[in-house]
Structure formats: structure tokens, C-alpha cells
Design a protein around this motif. Sequence first.
Motif, PDB file in Angstrom:
ATOM      1  N   ASP A 160       0.894  -1.232   0.079  1.00  0.00           N
ATOM      2  CA  ASP A 160       0.113  -0.127  -0.198  1.00  0.00           C
ATOM      3  C   ASP A 160       0.763   1.392   0.003  1.00  0.00           C
ATOM      4  OD1 ASP A 160      -1.767   2.055   0.289  1.00  0.00           O
ATOM      5  OD2 ASP A 160      -2.600   1.470   2.510  1.00  0.00           O
ATOM      6  N   HIS A 162       0.075   4.190   0.292  1.00  0.00           N
ATOM      7  CA  HIS A 162      -0.121   5.345   1.257  1.00  0.00           C
ATOM      8  C   HIS A 162       0.605   5.061   2.341  1.00  0.00           C
ATOM      9  CE1 HIS A 162      -4.416   5.812  -1.003  1.00  0.00           C
ATOM     10  NE2 HIS A 162      -3.318   6.592  -1.431  1.00  0.00           N
ATOM     11  N   LEU A 163       1.044   3.766   2.833  1.00  0.00           N
ATOM     12  CA  LEU A 163       1.722   3.569   4.061  1.00  0.00           C
ATOM     13  C   LEU A 163       3.111   4.611   3.975  1.00  0.00           C
ATOM     14  CD1 LEU A 163       1.596  -0.146   4.476  1.00  0.00           C
ATOM     15  CD2 LEU A 163       0.426   1.637   5.930  1.00  0.00           C
ATOM     16  N   ALA A 166       1.808   8.126   4.640  1.00  0.00           N
ATOM     17  CA  ALA A 166       1.490   8.421   5.784  1.00  0.00           C
ATOM     18  C   ALA A 166       2.920   8.832   6.795  1.00  0.00           C
ATOM     19  CB  ALA A 166       0.816   7.191   6.392  1.00  0.00           C
ATOM     20  N   ASN A 169       4.117  12.146   5.856  1.00  0.00           N
ATOM     21  CA  ASN A 169       3.229  13.111   6.525  1.00  0.00           C
ATOM     22  C   ASN A 169       3.456  13.186   7.950  1.00  0.00           C
ATOM     23  OD1 ASN A 169       0.344  13.252   7.951  1.00  0.00           O
ATOM     24  ND2 ASN A 169       0.654  14.737   6.231  1.00  0.00           N
ATOM     25  N   LEU A 170       4.003  12.104   8.565  1.00  0.00           N
ATOM     26  CA  LEU A 170       4.330  12.110   9.850  1.00  0.00           C
ATOM     27  C   LEU A 170       5.673  12.674  10.213  1.00  0.00           C
ATOM     28  CD1 LEU A 170       2.490   8.863  10.833  1.00  0.00           C
ATOM     29  CD2 LEU A 170       1.742  11.308  11.793  1.00  0.00           C
ATOM     30  N   GLY A 171       6.436  12.942   9.208  1.00  0.00           N
ATOM     31  CA  GLY A 171       7.770  13.714   9.478  1.00  0.00           C
ATOM     32  C   GLY A 171       8.996  12.688   9.070  1.00  0.00           C
ATOM     33  N   ALA A 172       8.714  11.649   8.438  1.00  0.00           N
ATOM     34  CA  ALA A 172       9.789  10.680   8.178  1.00  0.00           C
ATOM     35  C   ALA A 172      10.461  11.274   6.597  1.00  0.00           C
ATOM     36  CB  ALA A 172       9.301   9.121   8.166  1.00  0.00           C
ATOM     37  N   ARG A 180      11.879   2.503   8.439  1.00  0.00           N
ATOM     38  CA  ARG A 180      10.926   2.145   9.513  1.00  0.00           C
ATOM     39  C   ARG A 180       9.589   1.563   9.008  1.00  0.00           C
ATOM     40  NH1 ARG A 180      11.391   5.360  14.405  1.00  0.00           N
ATOM     41  NH2 ARG A 180      13.453   6.381  14.415  1.00  0.00           N
TER      42      ARG A 180
ATOM     43  N   ALA B  51      -0.790  18.333   0.949  1.00  0.00           N
ATOM     44  CA  ALA B  51      -0.172  17.369   1.816  1.00  0.00           C
ATOM     45  C   ALA B  51       1.394  17.344   1.348  1.00  0.00           C
ATOM     46  CB  ALA B  51      -0.596  15.951   1.858  1.00  0.00           C
ATOM     47  N   VAL B  78       1.249  19.256   8.579  1.00  0.00           N
ATOM     48  CA  VAL B  78      -0.061  19.159   8.324  1.00  0.00           C
ATOM     49  C   VAL B  78      -0.280  17.572   8.763  1.00  0.00           C
ATOM     50  CG1 VAL B  78      -0.733  20.801   6.645  1.00  0.00           C
ATOM     51  CG2 VAL B  78       0.280  18.570   6.046  1.00  0.00           C
ATOM     52  N   GLY B  79      -1.256  17.264   9.504  1.00  0.00           N
ATOM     53  CA  GLY B  79      -1.700  15.594   9.657  1.00  0.00           C
ATOM     54  C   GLY B  79      -2.497  15.337   8.537  1.00  0.00           C
ATOM     55  N   MET B  80      -2.485  14.202   8.417  1.00  0.00           N
ATOM     56  CA  MET B  80      -3.476  13.384   7.217  1.00  0.00           C
ATOM     57  C   MET B  80      -3.883  12.321   7.705  1.00  0.00           C
ATOM     58  SD  MET B  80      -3.032  13.370   3.387  1.00  0.00           S
ATOM     59  CE  MET B  80      -4.334  12.567   2.241  1.00  0.00           C
ATOM     60  N   PHE B  82      -5.898   9.046   6.231  1.00  0.00           N
ATOM     61  CA  PHE B  82      -6.197   8.451   4.704  1.00  0.00           C
ATOM     62  C   PHE B  82      -7.505   7.779   4.643  1.00  0.00           C
ATOM     63  CE2 PHE B  82      -1.693   9.271   5.038  1.00  0.00           C
ATOM     64  CZ  PHE B  82      -1.140   9.650   3.668  1.00  0.00           C
ATOM     65  N   ALA B  86      -4.228   3.671   6.361  1.00  0.00           N
ATOM     66  CA  ALA B  86      -2.820   3.487   6.015  1.00  0.00           C
ATOM     67  C   ALA B  86      -1.984   3.379   7.548  1.00  0.00           C
ATOM     68  CB  ALA B  86      -2.254   4.766   5.352  1.00  0.00           C
ATOM     69  N   LEU B  87      -2.667   2.629   8.651  1.00  0.00           N
ATOM     70  CA  LEU B  87      -1.877   2.624   9.668  1.00  0.00           C
ATOM     71  C   LEU B  87      -0.756   1.300   9.148  1.00  0.00           C
ATOM     72  CD1 LEU B  87      -4.965   1.781  12.106  1.00  0.00           C
ATOM     73  CD2 LEU B  87      -3.608   3.897  11.709  1.00  0.00           C
ATOM     74  N   PHE B  99       4.284   7.486  16.022  1.00  0.00           N
ATOM     75  CA  PHE B  99       5.327   7.472  15.101  1.00  0.00           C
ATOM     76  C   PHE B  99       6.263   8.448  14.943  1.00  0.00           C
ATOM     77  CE2 PHE B  99       6.818   7.215  10.670  1.00  0.00           C
ATOM     78  CZ  PHE B  99       7.443   5.978  10.616  1.00  0.00           C
ATOM     79  N   ALA B 100       5.420   9.828  14.736  1.00  0.00           N
ATOM     80  CA  ALA B 100       5.874  11.270  14.531  1.00  0.00           C
ATOM     81  C   ALA B 100       6.683  11.581  15.753  1.00  0.00           C
ATOM     82  CB  ALA B 100       4.715  12.379  14.250  1.00  0.00           C
ATOM     83  N   ARG B 147      -3.237   9.425  15.345  1.00  0.00           N
ATOM     84  CA  ARG B 147      -1.997   9.669  14.752  1.00  0.00           C
ATOM     85  C   ARG B 147      -1.858  10.919  14.106  1.00  0.00           C
ATOM     86  NH1 ARG B 147       0.087   5.333  10.323  1.00  0.00           N
ATOM     87  NH2 ARG B 147      -1.332   6.713   9.009  1.00  0.00           N
ATOM     88  N   ALA B 148      -2.957  11.508  13.458  1.00  0.00           N
ATOM     89  CA  ALA B 148      -2.682  12.791  12.779  1.00  0.00           C
ATOM     90  C   ALA B 148      -2.726  13.768  13.718  1.00  0.00           C
ATOM     91  CB  ALA B 148      -3.917  12.881  11.752  1.00  0.00           C
TER      92      ALA B 148
END
Lengths: 272, 365
Positions: A160, A162-163, A166, A169-172, A180, B51, B78-80, B82, B86-87, B99-100, B147-148
Motif C-alpha cells: 500500500d 499510502h503507508l 503516511a 506526512n508524519l515527518g519521516a 521504519r 499534503a 499538516v496531519g493526514m 487516509f 494507512a496504519l 510514530f511522529a 496519529r494525525a
Amino acid sequence: MTRVSRRGWLLPSYYWALLALLYLPILVLLVFAFNDGTILAFPLRGFTLRWFTELFATEALMRSLRNSVVVAAGSSLVATTLATCGAIAVMRFEFRGKGLFLSVALLPLYVPFVVLGVALLLFLSTVGLPRSLWTIAAAHTVVGFPYALLILVARLVGFDRHLEEAAMNLGATYWQTLRRVVLPLIAPAIFAGWLTAFTVSFDEFAVANMVVGREPTLPVYLYSQLRMTARLPRVIAMATLIMAITLAIFFTLLWLHRLMARPPAATSPVRP
Amino acid sequence: MTPAVELRGLGKRFADQVAVDEVSLAIAPGEFFSLLGASGCGKTTTLRMIAGFESPSAGQVLLAGDDITARPAHLRPVGMVFQHYALFPHLSVFENIGFALRLRRTPNAEVARRVGQALDMVRLPGLEHRRPGQLSGGQQQRVALARALVSRPAVVLLDEPLGALDLKLRKAMQIELKTLQREVGITFVYVTHDQEEALTMSDRIAVMDHGKVVQMADPRTIYERPASRFVADFIGVSNFLPGRLRTAGGDVQIELSGGQLVRGGAVQDLPDGREVTVAVRPERMRLIATGSAGSAGPGWNEVAGVVRNVVYTGSDTQYFVELGTGGTVMVRVPNDAAAEQRIGAAAADRVRVVWEPSASAVLKD
């Protein structure tokens, strides 16, 4: 009715014929590995583990076994590393000549190994590179690469996208995302690819026989021993051992495959 | 006040196809803003450009006044959430949410505290050690939201986050999401194709079609004063009556195809005699059986017709009435006791369809 009864005997006989063809030779191998005699003929002469103990005492054989393990481990490691990079590049990035890259990468699967071996031999003598375990390892890297690549590409197709988004989006950063998220998730495929490349290298004979130097790998050594009748039982014992190890690897792969195929949602029932 | 998000002439072109075309809008801090449209209208692409997953072919993206058009995705605050959450399947709920924070090398105690807070916020405490695969769809949705939210971004982008849930849960989550958004005061940019969802939750809605924003307003205006036939048709159900504009003094009148005049709401800058469409919502129309004593309010529009079909849908009854001026309209009458006594019309009955002038939106197309 006739169709049912026809199928009634045709299918079982096909099945048993297949089993016989596949496993009878292996069974014979197994029987003679424990037979107390150097002549491979019936009647059997009693049970012995002598060949196995002699096997471990034959230094040249043990050396070739060690050579094979070293070559297989090294070449499969390099092949899998390259395949992982290649699969990620192919699946995630757009670049010119992508189709060409894939075709060329998978080519070793289609070229007969004997042809590949002769070609490599000619190449080595042309550039004046001495033959050794290094040349076998290099050849096996080429041979193992497409297997590992195919397994990894198959895994990444179902990955996926989107992973990755994601994670970013979380800063990676890209590398953090790779380390990770992507690599942990494709780890079973990497391992399966490595194991496959290892097995391919371990029992590869045609190419190795061409580019072998003074140190033989196990298949090359075994083949050279077939000429000497007295040593035949030891070869058979070795083959039996390899058979057992290969089966163990096969079942490990099967298990890994199930692990990968299983959707994460099914790992345990959802409690309300 | 500086907008939380501002798009200036934003455009995206894929090969020879225009996905997003000159979108300009400004979203206020704390606003619940929805991008609404059918699939392929460019709403998701617009969100992905905010994004940073797509780079615009034209225009700018501003976040709290900063031009972030060229900034890579991982540096945008920005948080997102999906569509399919998308976990990360290999990480626990705790590690997913944290995670962040882990990426920023936050101390363990701080991570635990903030993950706990985020889980409380989405009302999902006690599931820290589960894997995403062990959670229900609704629970996964909450984890994705937590998470977002955990790094307290200024803006959260949501891409059809309720799309995968069943209807009942979706309705409950709509209210909950809106409440949560108001509590935390974070700007939400919400993408959906579900008009009811957009109406329920949004402070403002941008309706998109073919990459363009065709109307941007609060839900009430979008529903009651659609700017075009497309909007009136896409949002809810509308009856369309074709006609010609006849402005007489301050009064807006429309001559329907049969020659009958009806009065409409305000209309801007349209010349007399122009062809227009009058859009009226089914629930704003009333039925009066011909010959009955019932009468419409003063100044109401009135068109005669014949009932062709009556459909009972539980909460209300739909009457399909063929008008004398041509065309069929649907009149929706709630099934309360008063209405049942008043109407009682059946198929083939002659009726009068009446509605308030302010309930008719005059559309250019």
C-alpha cells in the motif's frame, strides 16, 4: 456414469505414477545411503551409518561443502541486496529504460545455465581473470538475482503506497520511511528471496563446473567422485543429507509464503 | 486574520489531462472546510497537493501565510487521515500514534503521555498494544485520527475517512468528528463525495467539478442557493423548471414554458428575457388538492398538475406530479399526522403545487 468411473481410475493412477517417478529414485538413494556395501545392487547387505561417518572424515568433501556454503551465502546476500534495491527502484520510481532493466535483470532465468557457464568461462579467459571461488560466487550472484527480484517485486506490487505517504506526512524522510516502514514490511520477502538465491547457488552445477578454479563447490566435487566406485556410497550419503536440508528450506519457504499471504486483519479475531 | 491554508491559482496537470484547474481559496483557522465532488473532480488531488504528495503544475500553497509550494511532504506541519487509514500493520497502536514523536526523538515518558492523550481524545483508551489488524474499522479510523492529531498540527487533511465504514457508524462518526474538531480547534480540510456528510459537518464547502471550484459557501447557502444547475443537482434532490426571466421592478418573475408566471428569489445581473432554470427542493413544495378549502400563503407560487405516482418511504411520502406547464416534479411531504389529514391525494388526482417564492433558486443554466 462412464465418465465418473473412467475418472475413477485415471486420476489415481496418474497420481501414483507421478509419485513413483518423483520419489522412487530418492527412495533408492535413501536405501543405499544406509546399505553396508560399495556395490549398488540388490540384495541389500545390512544397515550401516558408516558412510555418514566416513563422509565427515573425508576432508576434501567437507572442504567442498564449506566452499558451497560460503559461495551460496555470499552470492545470495549480494543478489538479495541488489534485488531489494532494484525492486524498490522499479516499483517506486519512474525512470527511462525501466522495461529494459527488468528484461535484462530477468534474462539469466531464460539463458540455459550451460550456455551461461561457457560464456562466463570465455569471458574470464579473455580478460585473464583466474578462476576461483570468487568467480563462482560472481556467477551465482547473477543467477540468483532474478529469483530474488521476482519475489520482491511480487511483494511490492501488493504494498500500500499510502503507508509510505503516511510516514512522510508524519515527518519521516525518504530513508526513515524505508527503514521504519518499507523494509520491516517486506522483510519476509527479503528473507524468502535470500533463501531462494541461497538454494539456487548451493545446488547449481552447470555454471559452477565451468568457472570453477582449484577449489570445487559441493556439486562439482560430487560429480568428480562419481567415477570412483569405492567413494560412491559417500556421495549418496551426502546427497541424502542435502536432500534433507533442502526439504527443510522448502518448508521454511512455504511457511514464509503463508505468512506473507495472510492479510494482517486475520492475525487474530477481532474482539468486540 | 491570516488564513490557515490558502491556495492561489492552484493547478495540476497529468499528461494531457487537467486534474485541478486554477483553484483559489482561503481557509480560516479552526474552520471545518470540505472539498465536495464526484470522483475524478480533483478534490483528492487538491488535498494531496496541500499534503505535498503531488507537486502543482501551477499556483501556490500557503500555510499560515508561508509559501510551502516547494516544501517536501515530510517538512509540512499538516496531519493526514487516509481513506483506508494507512496504519502501519507491523506496529502496535501505540507505536503508530507515536510514530511522529519517535522520529523527533521525543523522550519515552513524553511519548507515552501524548499517545495517551491522543487516545483519550478519540475515545479509544486501553488498546495501545493491539496491532491495527486486530481492530474494527471504526477503531482503526480513530487510531488514524489520533496519529494525525498527536503532533498538534495546525491543519488536518482528511481524505474520505469515513468512506469504509457502514452507514450507522458513519453517521455517528460524523457528529463525533465535528465535535472533536470544535474541541481541539484545529483546521480540518475534508474531502468527500458524500453531500450529506459535507452538509452535516462543514463550516464551509467548496463544490468541485472538472477540477474547478463551482461554488464555495456555507452548507445552508449551498443547499438553498445553489449557484448552478450542477450544484443544485449534485447536492440533494431538486426540481428543475425551465423558463424565461421577466423582471418587473424589484420583483423577479419567471415565465414558465406554459406561459405561467412564478416568482423567484433574488437574482443578479441577468438580462430580462434570458432563459433560466428555477430549482425548487421537493420538501419546500406543498400540495393542495383541487377543490379543497386549503390555500397557500399570500404571494406563493402555484402551478396546477396531476398526481402520477405516490411513493411511501417511511419518514415521508413522495408525490410525483405532472405539471400543466410541462415536466414532472417531486413533492416530499413528511408523514406527520397533520400532513396526512391535509393531503390524502392519490394517483390521477388533480392538485395544485405551491411553494414560497424564496424557495425557488433562479439558475443561469
